[in-house]
Scaffold this active site. Structure first.
Site, PDB file in Angstrom:
ATOM      1  N   THR A 161       0.724  -1.079  -0.012  1.00 50.88           N
ATOM      2  CA  THR A 161      -0.032   0.276  -0.286  1.00 50.88           C
ATOM      3  C   THR A 161       1.117   1.479  -0.074  1.00 50.88           C
ATOM      4  O   THR A 161       2.181   0.834   0.218  1.00 50.88           O
ATOM      5  CB  THR A 161      -1.039   0.751   1.063  1.00 50.88           C
ATOM      6  OG1 THR A 161      -1.631  -1.177   1.223  1.00 50.88           O
ATOM      7  CG2 THR A 161      -1.374   1.556   1.781  1.00 50.88           C
ATOM      8  N   ARG A 189     -14.281  -6.821  -1.475  1.00 53.61           N
ATOM      9  CA  ARG A 189     -13.693  -6.429  -0.124  1.00 53.61           C
ATOM     10  C   ARG A 189     -13.099  -4.926  -0.122  1.00 53.61           C
ATOM     11  O   ARG A 189     -12.398  -4.315  -1.080  1.00 53.61           O
ATOM     12  CB  ARG A 189     -12.179  -7.259   0.149  1.00 53.61           C
ATOM     13  CG  ARG A 189     -11.865  -7.820   1.589  1.00 53.61           C
ATOM     14  CD  ARG A 189     -10.443  -6.719   0.874  1.00 53.61           C
ATOM     15  NE  ARG A 189      -9.474  -6.316   2.287  1.00 53.61           N
ATOM     16  CZ  ARG A 189      -8.580  -5.845   2.293  1.00 53.61           C
ATOM     17  NH1 ARG A 189      -8.413  -5.157   1.529  1.00 53.61           N
ATOM     18  NH2 ARG A 189      -7.482  -6.784   3.559  1.00 53.61           N
ATOM     19  N   VAL A 190     -13.232  -4.426   0.800  1.00 61.55           N
ATOM     20  CA  VAL A 190     -12.884  -2.871   1.023  1.00 61.55           C
ATOM     21  C   VAL A 190     -11.556  -3.425   2.034  1.00 61.55           C
ATOM     22  O   VAL A 190     -12.246  -3.683   3.305  1.00 61.55           O
ATOM     23  CB  VAL A 190     -13.616  -1.785   1.328  1.00 61.55           C
ATOM     24  CG1 VAL A 190     -12.941  -0.722   1.590  1.00 61.55           C
ATOM     25  CG2 VAL A 190     -14.806  -1.908   0.512  1.00 61.55           C
ATOM     26  N   GLY A 191     -10.427  -2.752   3.088  1.00 67.32           N
ATOM     27  CA  GLY A 191      -9.749  -3.300   3.693  1.00 67.32           C
ATOM     28  C   GLY A 191      -9.533  -1.665   4.416  1.00 67.32           C
ATOM     29  O   GLY A 191     -10.905  -0.911   4.929  1.00 67.32           O
ATOM     30  N   ASP A 192      -8.671  -1.447   5.686  1.00 65.72           N
ATOM     31  CA  ASP A 192      -8.234   0.106   6.211  1.00 65.72           C
ATOM     32  C   ASP A 192      -8.047   1.395   5.628  1.00 65.72           C
ATOM     33  O   ASP A 192      -8.493   2.342   6.588  1.00 65.72           O
ATOM     34  CB  ASP A 192      -7.294  -0.766   7.053  1.00 65.72           C
ATOM     35  CG  ASP A 192      -6.069  -1.037   6.731  1.00 65.72           C
ATOM     36  OD1 ASP A 192      -5.991  -1.386   5.596  1.00 65.72           O
ATOM     37  OD2 ASP A 192      -5.115  -0.841   7.207  1.00 65.72           O
ATOM     38  N   THR A 211      -0.327   0.148   6.808  1.00 67.27           N
ATOM     39  CA  THR A 211      -0.582  -0.593   5.100  1.00 67.27           C
ATOM     40  C   THR A 211      -0.050  -2.315   6.243  1.00 67.27           C
ATOM     41  O   THR A 211       0.513  -1.830   7.579  1.00 67.27           O
ATOM     42  CB  THR A 211       0.773  -0.372   4.705  1.00 67.27           C
ATOM     43  OG1 THR A 211       1.349  -1.811   4.189  1.00 67.27           O
ATOM     44  CG2 THR A 211       2.300  -0.108   6.008  1.00 67.27           C
ATOM     45  N   GLY A 212      -0.517  -3.236   6.005  1.00 71.34           N
ATOM     46  CA  GLY A 212      -0.568  -4.211   6.649  1.00 71.34           C
ATOM     47  C   GLY A 212      -1.590  -5.191   6.695  1.00 71.34           C
ATOM     48  O   GLY A 212      -2.795  -4.777   5.689  1.00 71.34           O
ATOM     49  N   GLY A 214      -5.326  -5.581   6.637  1.00 67.69           N
ATOM     50  CA  GLY A 214      -6.663  -4.617   7.034  1.00 67.69           C
ATOM     51  C   GLY A 214      -7.137  -5.178   7.592  1.00 67.69           C
ATOM     52  O   GLY A 214      -7.870  -4.204   8.385  1.00 67.69           O
TER      53      GLY A 214
HETATM   54  N1  ASP Z   1      -3.539  -2.990   5.130  1.00 65.51           N
HETATM   55  C1  ASP Z   1      -4.075  -2.748   3.011  1.00 65.51           C
HETATM   56  C2  ASP Z   1      -5.597  -3.360   2.884  1.00 65.51           C
HETATM   57  O1  ASP Z   1      -5.906  -4.933   4.001  1.00 65.51           O
HETATM   58  C3  ASP Z   1      -2.845  -3.427   2.426  1.00 65.51           C
HETATM   59  C4  ASP Z   1      -1.400  -3.391   2.498  1.00 65.51           C
HETATM   60  O2  ASP Z   1      -1.549  -2.377   3.268  1.00 65.51           O
HETATM   61  O3  ASP Z   1      -1.193  -4.871   1.618  1.00 65.51           O
HETATM   62  O4  ASP Z   1      -6.009  -3.750   1.621  1.00 65.51           O
END
Ligand code: ASP
Length: 295
Positions: A161, A189-192, A211-212, A214
């Site tokens: 990200t 799907r929606v992340g953080d 990032t990580g 989510g």
């Molecule tokens: N946090 C992001 C998500 O879950 C992915 C990422 O940080 O690489 O969408």
């Protein structure tokens, strides 16, 4: 405008593969920090510098965001992004946006051209088209698929990200995050990343981009948690960030974040193998790194 010290921080994702060569990304991020420093020193607002920097990260194709994003299990590129202005807490975000080159630019338009804070899916795409934002006409040609070169499956690949925080000469903070989301994600799907309080935050004191994993960052409300530990508990920024990351780890997640305070405190912790990151500290020092901790 007062002559205050400026600061700028970037992350390029917490999913680097151990042993990988990220010298291009390290050089690219350093160049963006230098360009952003010059803009901030010339008096540019934090919000503009954050957006410009993230556009450059998105279109570079070097990160798992924008042009470098990975597709969902249907092979469709659904992208998420958010942008937040600290002093006013104005916010714009897009989720599961398909067909546009710069999700962060769409997020800025949501902030400025609508009464809402987030648009998703078809509505977001229709809005971006009405705003005349640059479309991706041929996904096969536009997206770089750089992550495929790693020879890994979606499950083996971690995450990626991009994010940026800035503190400008007026003392204003801004934060932005943009992503292709998690590898192998389900359609919709929606992340953080587009969710304020989870993967992004900016108020008058603190700015955060994450990032990580989510799902765990949402469940731990990482970005809001850090801001609130600082505001309501008087915690030092580094301690607040470590405590929030510890909650992510306790939930089984991993990743990292960048956080910046209006007084110029800057931290970039991660509990993954590494995190692409670069920063201009208030004393003028620049770092750009992936694996070394403690910079
Ligand atoms: N946090 C992001 C998500 O879950 C992915 C990422 O940080 O690489 O969408």
């Amino acid at each position: 405008m007062t002559d205050r010290t400026v600061s700028l921080v970037i992350h390029g994702g917490a999913g680097p593969l151990r042993g990988g060569d990220y010298s291009r990304e390290v050089a690219h991020m350093r160049g963006l920090i230098e360009a952003g420093r010059d803009r901030l020193n010339a008096g540019a607002p934090a919000l503009d510098v954050v957006q410009e920097t993230i556009v450059a990260l998105e279109v570079s194709g070097l990160y798992v965001a924008g042009r470098g994003a990975s597709p969902n299990t249907d092979g469709v590129y659904e992208l998420d992004a958010s942008l937040m202005h600290g002093p006013s807490r104005r916010l714009g975000a897009v989720a599961a946006l398909v067909g546009f080159k710069s999700p962060i630019t769409a997020a800025r338009a949501v902030m400025e051209k609508t009464p809402h804070v987030m648009l998703a899916g078809q509505g977001a795409a229709a809005f971006a088209a009405r705003q005349g934002l640059e479309a991706v006409d041929d996904p096969a040609a536009w997206f770089t698929h750089a992550w495929r070169g790693a020879g890994k499956t979606a499950a083996e690949l971690a995450t990626g990200t991009v994010g940026c925080l800035a503190l400008d000469q007026s003392g204003a903070l801004a934060a932005g995050t943009s992503t292709g989301g998690a590898f192998g994600k389900l359609p919709g799907r929606v992340g953080d990343s587009p969710i304020a309080g989870a993967g992004v935050w900016a108020d008058d004191r603190v700015a955060v981009s994450c990032t990580g994993s989510g799902e765990m960052f949402i469940r731990a409300a990482v970005a809001a948690q850090i801001a609130h530990r600082v505001r309501f508990a008087g915690a030092p920024l580094g301690q607040a960030a470590e405590a929030a990351l510890a909650e992510v780890a306790a939930l089984g997640g991993e990743g990292g974040l960048i956080a910046l305070s209006a007084t110029g405190e800057l931290v970039m912790p991660y509990n993954s193998a590494g995190m692409k990151r670069a920063a201009l500290y208030p004393d003028g020092r620049i770092v750009s790194d992936v694996f070394q901790a403690g910079s």
